[in-house]
Design an enzyme around this catalytic site. Structure first.
Site, PDB file in Angstrom:
ATOM      1  N   CYS A 113     112.122  83.210  15.078  1.00  0.00           N
ATOM      2  CA  CYS A 113     112.917  84.434  14.852  1.00  0.00           C
ATOM      3  C   CYS A 113     113.370  84.585  13.406  1.00  0.00           C
ATOM      4  O   CYS A 113     113.695  85.683  12.968  1.00  0.00           O
ATOM      5  CB  CYS A 113     114.130  84.457  15.767  1.00  0.00           C
ATOM      6  SG  CYS A 113     113.701  84.325  17.494  1.00  0.00           S
ATOM      7  N   HIS A 255     120.474  88.678  13.506  1.00  0.00           N
ATOM      8  CA  HIS A 255     119.331  88.590  14.429  1.00  0.00           C
ATOM      9  C   HIS A 255     119.759  89.140  15.786  1.00  0.00           C
ATOM     10  O   HIS A 255     120.835  88.821  16.284  1.00  0.00           O
ATOM     11  CB  HIS A 255     118.895  87.132  14.548  1.00  0.00           C
ATOM     12  CG  HIS A 255     117.864  86.907  15.601  1.00  0.00           C
ATOM     13  ND1 HIS A 255     116.727  87.678  15.706  1.00  0.00           N
ATOM     14  CD2 HIS A 255     117.791  86.007  16.610  1.00  0.00           C
ATOM     15  CE1 HIS A 255     116.011  87.253  16.728  1.00  0.00           C
ATOM     16  NE2 HIS A 255     116.637  86.242  17.306  1.00  0.00           N
ATOM     17  N   ASN A 285     115.261  90.898  22.308  1.00  0.00           N
ATOM     18  CA  ASN A 285     114.993  89.979  21.203  1.00  0.00           C
ATOM     19  C   ASN A 285     113.509  90.056  20.842  1.00  0.00           C
ATOM     20  O   ASN A 285     112.652  89.651  21.627  1.00  0.00           O
ATOM     21  CB  ASN A 285     115.380  88.560  21.648  1.00  0.00           C
ATOM     22  CG  ASN A 285     115.156  87.514  20.564  1.00  0.00           C
ATOM     23  OD1 ASN A 285     114.541  87.801  19.538  1.00  0.00           O
ATOM     24  ND2 ASN A 285     115.638  86.316  20.799  1.00  0.00           N
TER      25      ASN A 285
HETATM   26  O1  UT7 Z   1     115.979  84.220  19.311  1.00  0.00           O
HETATM   27  C1  UT7 Z   1     116.075  82.853  19.612  1.00  0.00           C
HETATM   28  C2  UT7 Z   1     117.437  82.521  19.856  1.00  0.00           C
HETATM   29  N1  UT7 Z   1     117.753  82.673  21.273  1.00  0.00           N
HETATM   30  C3  UT7 Z   1     118.991  82.944  21.594  1.00  0.00           C
HETATM   31  O2  UT7 Z   1     119.786  83.183  20.733  1.00  0.00           O
HETATM   32  C4  UT7 Z   1     119.409  82.869  23.045  1.00  0.00           C
HETATM   33  C5  UT7 Z   1     120.683  82.068  23.148  1.00  0.00           C
HETATM   34  N2  UT7 Z   1     121.209  81.938  24.490  1.00  0.00           N
HETATM   35  C6  UT7 Z   1     121.706  82.963  25.186  1.00  0.00           C
HETATM   36  O3  UT7 Z   1     121.690  84.079  24.739  1.00  0.00           O
HETATM   37  C7  UT7 Z   1     122.345  82.687  26.535  1.00  0.00           C
HETATM   38  O4  UT7 Z   1     122.494  81.285  26.702  1.00  0.00           O
HETATM   39  C8  UT7 Z   1     121.517  83.262  27.717  1.00  0.00           C
HETATM   40  C9  UT7 Z   1     121.617  84.767  27.733  1.00  0.00           C
HETATM   41  C10 UT7 Z   1     120.053  82.843  27.604  1.00  0.00           C
HETATM   42  C11 UT7 Z   1     122.051  82.746  29.033  1.00  0.00           C
HETATM   43  O5  UT7 Z   1     123.451  83.037  29.170  1.00  0.00           O
HETATM   44  P1  UT7 Z   1     124.455  81.906  29.682  1.00  0.00           P
HETATM   45  O6  UT7 Z   1     125.758  82.541  29.772  1.00  0.00           O
HETATM   46  O7  UT7 Z   1     124.299  80.731  28.773  1.00  0.00           O
HETATM   47  O8  UT7 Z   1     123.912  81.617  31.159  1.00  0.00           O
HETATM   48  P2  UT7 Z   1     123.324  80.268  31.777  1.00  0.00           P
HETATM   49  O9  UT7 Z   1     121.962  79.982  31.244  1.00  0.00           O
HETATM   50  O10 UT7 Z   1     124.334  79.180  31.655  1.00  0.00           O
HETATM   51  O11 UT7 Z   1     123.201  80.698  33.302  1.00  0.00           O
HETATM   52  C12 UT7 Z   1     124.338  81.029  34.081  1.00  0.00           C
HETATM   53  C13 UT7 Z   1     123.888  81.388  35.486  1.00  0.00           C
HETATM   54  C14 UT7 Z   1     123.002  80.332  36.128  1.00  0.00           C
HETATM   55  O12 UT7 Z   1     123.334  80.267  37.495  1.00  0.00           O
HETATM   56  P3  UT7 Z   1     124.282  79.088  38.041  1.00  0.00           P
HETATM   57  O13 UT7 Z   1     123.573  77.822  37.694  1.00  0.00           O
HETATM   58  O14 UT7 Z   1     125.582  79.243  37.316  1.00  0.00           O
HETATM   59  O15 UT7 Z   1     124.351  79.386  39.510  1.00  0.00           O
HETATM   60  C15 UT7 Z   1     121.609  80.903  35.990  1.00  0.00           C
HETATM   61  O16 UT7 Z   1     120.724  80.467  36.996  1.00  0.00           O
HETATM   62  O17 UT7 Z   1     123.107  82.603  35.456  1.00  0.00           O
HETATM   63  C16 UT7 Z   1     121.870  82.396  36.138  1.00  0.00           C
HETATM   64  N3  UT7 Z   1     120.841  83.221  35.495  1.00  0.00           N
HETATM   65  C17 UT7 Z   1     120.589  84.484  35.893  1.00  0.00           C
HETATM   66  N4  UT7 Z   1     121.114  85.255  36.868  1.00  0.00           N
HETATM   67  C18 UT7 Z   1     120.630  86.528  36.988  1.00  0.00           C
HETATM   68  C19 UT7 Z   1     120.043  82.909  34.452  1.00  0.00           C
HETATM   69  N5  UT7 Z   1     119.262  83.966  34.153  1.00  0.00           N
HETATM   70  C20 UT7 Z   1     119.584  84.956  35.031  1.00  0.00           C
HETATM   71  C21 UT7 Z   1     119.125  86.276  35.195  1.00  0.00           C
HETATM   72  N6  UT7 Z   1     119.681  87.008  36.187  1.00  0.00           N
HETATM   73  N7  UT7 Z   1     118.172  86.822  34.418  1.00  0.00           N
END
Ligand code: UT7
Length: 328
Positions: A113, A255, A285
């Protein structure tokens, strides 16, 4: 009088097809509420049959037009991408051929990125070597070709598109003057964000099927923390190096990965929310295309005005990150 690099023209292009969050509900177990509240993304553009260099070509035509230049005047083409048409020939060579030019330098640059800001730094160095250089710098990605449509934690985040800038030397105070650029990397945390398939560590053997290693895999939480920390620290570092403060900045253009990251960086830097540009809601993204799409979009929409000091902050796989200060 010292020579600076200038952005003379900007352009961006995204494919026509749009996947809204509701469309994704039909593909994976997700919903608009989760995607909107966790990322701020409402939709993303997804290619049908366009390739990476097709997107780069359309963005480049617009950048050349804004610069008032013909492709024949270019001396170098740099394409930042991790989703090029193919490993060989490079996407920059394919782009040159499409632009109808030859006998100049062309190379792809891999910094995920952060690729566009890295490419701007390389172009600045080339312009310092030869002030007659006229460089087309593109960030172009078909990220959806490397997305696992069965992994809801990643597939909702990405989109396709391209942005381009034409860079030339100058000495005065005209618009687009790049005051400084800084780029950094740290391989220690690189495995938190990977696309392994196609690499020599994951070489294909007869009979292999396409596995998850061919797609983006990400430890989202880890990446989130690094993104906020590194974009904030490099922004402070570049401002300090230029003897400027955040109050001198008219527009912060980070970004476009996640609205929460964008807002957290703005808050940590102490800049007013209305000075922070975001279009992640429309495009998701787009990796290396994210910064040049945002720049061209912000310029076109009037968010960045003549005379504005713009601070770029980027972050990506590698891990890589960077910053740039541009006076429009
Ligand atoms: O460009 C490269 C750089 N990339 C980034 O900057 C991305 C950085 N990371 C992020 O933006 C965030 O970490 C995410 C958006 C990817 C994820 O958000 P989060 O608040 O960190 O969520 P998480 O991964 O901790 O997931 C929380 C919950 C999980 O369920 P449980 O385990 O709490 O029951 C996931 O299974 O959300 C669930 N989950 C979803 N639910 C519905 C993960 N993806 C989804 C989804 N829809 N698409």
């Amino acid at each position: 009088m010292s020579t600076f690099s200038y952005i003379k023209g900007l352009g961006f292009h995204v494919p026509e097809r749009i996947y809204t969050n509701t469309d994704l509900e039909k593909i994976v177990d997700t919903n608009d509420e989760w995607i909107t509240s966790r990322t701020g993304i409402k939709q993303r553009h997804v290619v049908e049959d366009e390739t990476c260099h097709d997107l780069a070509y359309e963005a480049s035509l617009k950048a050349l037009q804004e610069a008032g230049m013909e492709a024949e005047e270019l001396t170098h083409v740099i394409v930042a991408t991790f989703t090029g048409d193919m490993p060989i020939p490079s996407t920059s060579c394919l782009l040159m051929e499409r632009l109808g030019i030859k006998n100049i330098a062309a190379m792809d640059l891999s910094a995920a990125c952060s690729g566009f800001v890295y490419a701007v730094e390389v172009a600045r160095a080339l312009i310092n070597l030869d002030p007659t250089a006229k460089i087309l710098v593109c960030g172009a990605e078909v990220v959806t070709s490397r997305v696992n449509w069965e992994d809801r934690s990643t597939c909702v985040l990405f989109g396709d598109g391209a942005g381009a800038a034409v860079m030339v030397a100058g000495t005065g105070d005209e618009s687009g003057k790049i005051l400084d650029t800084l780029v950094r990397a740290d391989g220690n945390h690189g495995m938190n964000l990977t696309v392994k398939g196609g690499g020599s560590a994951y070489s294909y053997k007869a009979g292999d099927t396409v596995g998850v290693e061919n797609f983006v895999e990400m430890q989202g939480r880890e990446i989130y923390k690094h993104a906020v920390r590194s974009m904030t620290s490099i922004s402070n570092e570049i401002l300090k190096r230029q003897g400027l403060s955040i109050d001198d900045v008219d527009v912060l253009l980070p970004h476009q990965a996640n609205m929460r990251i964008i807002e957290a960086v703005g808050k940590k830097l102490g800049i007013l929310r209305e000075k922070v540009f975001a279009n992640v809601d429309k495009y998701g993204n787009t990796s290396a295309a994210s910064i040049p799409i945002a720049l061209a979009d912000a310029r076109e929409s009037g968010f960045i005005k003549d005379g504005d000091l713009v601070l770029l902050a980027t972050f990506g796989g590698g891990l890589t990150w960077g910053s740039s200060l541009i006076q429009f």
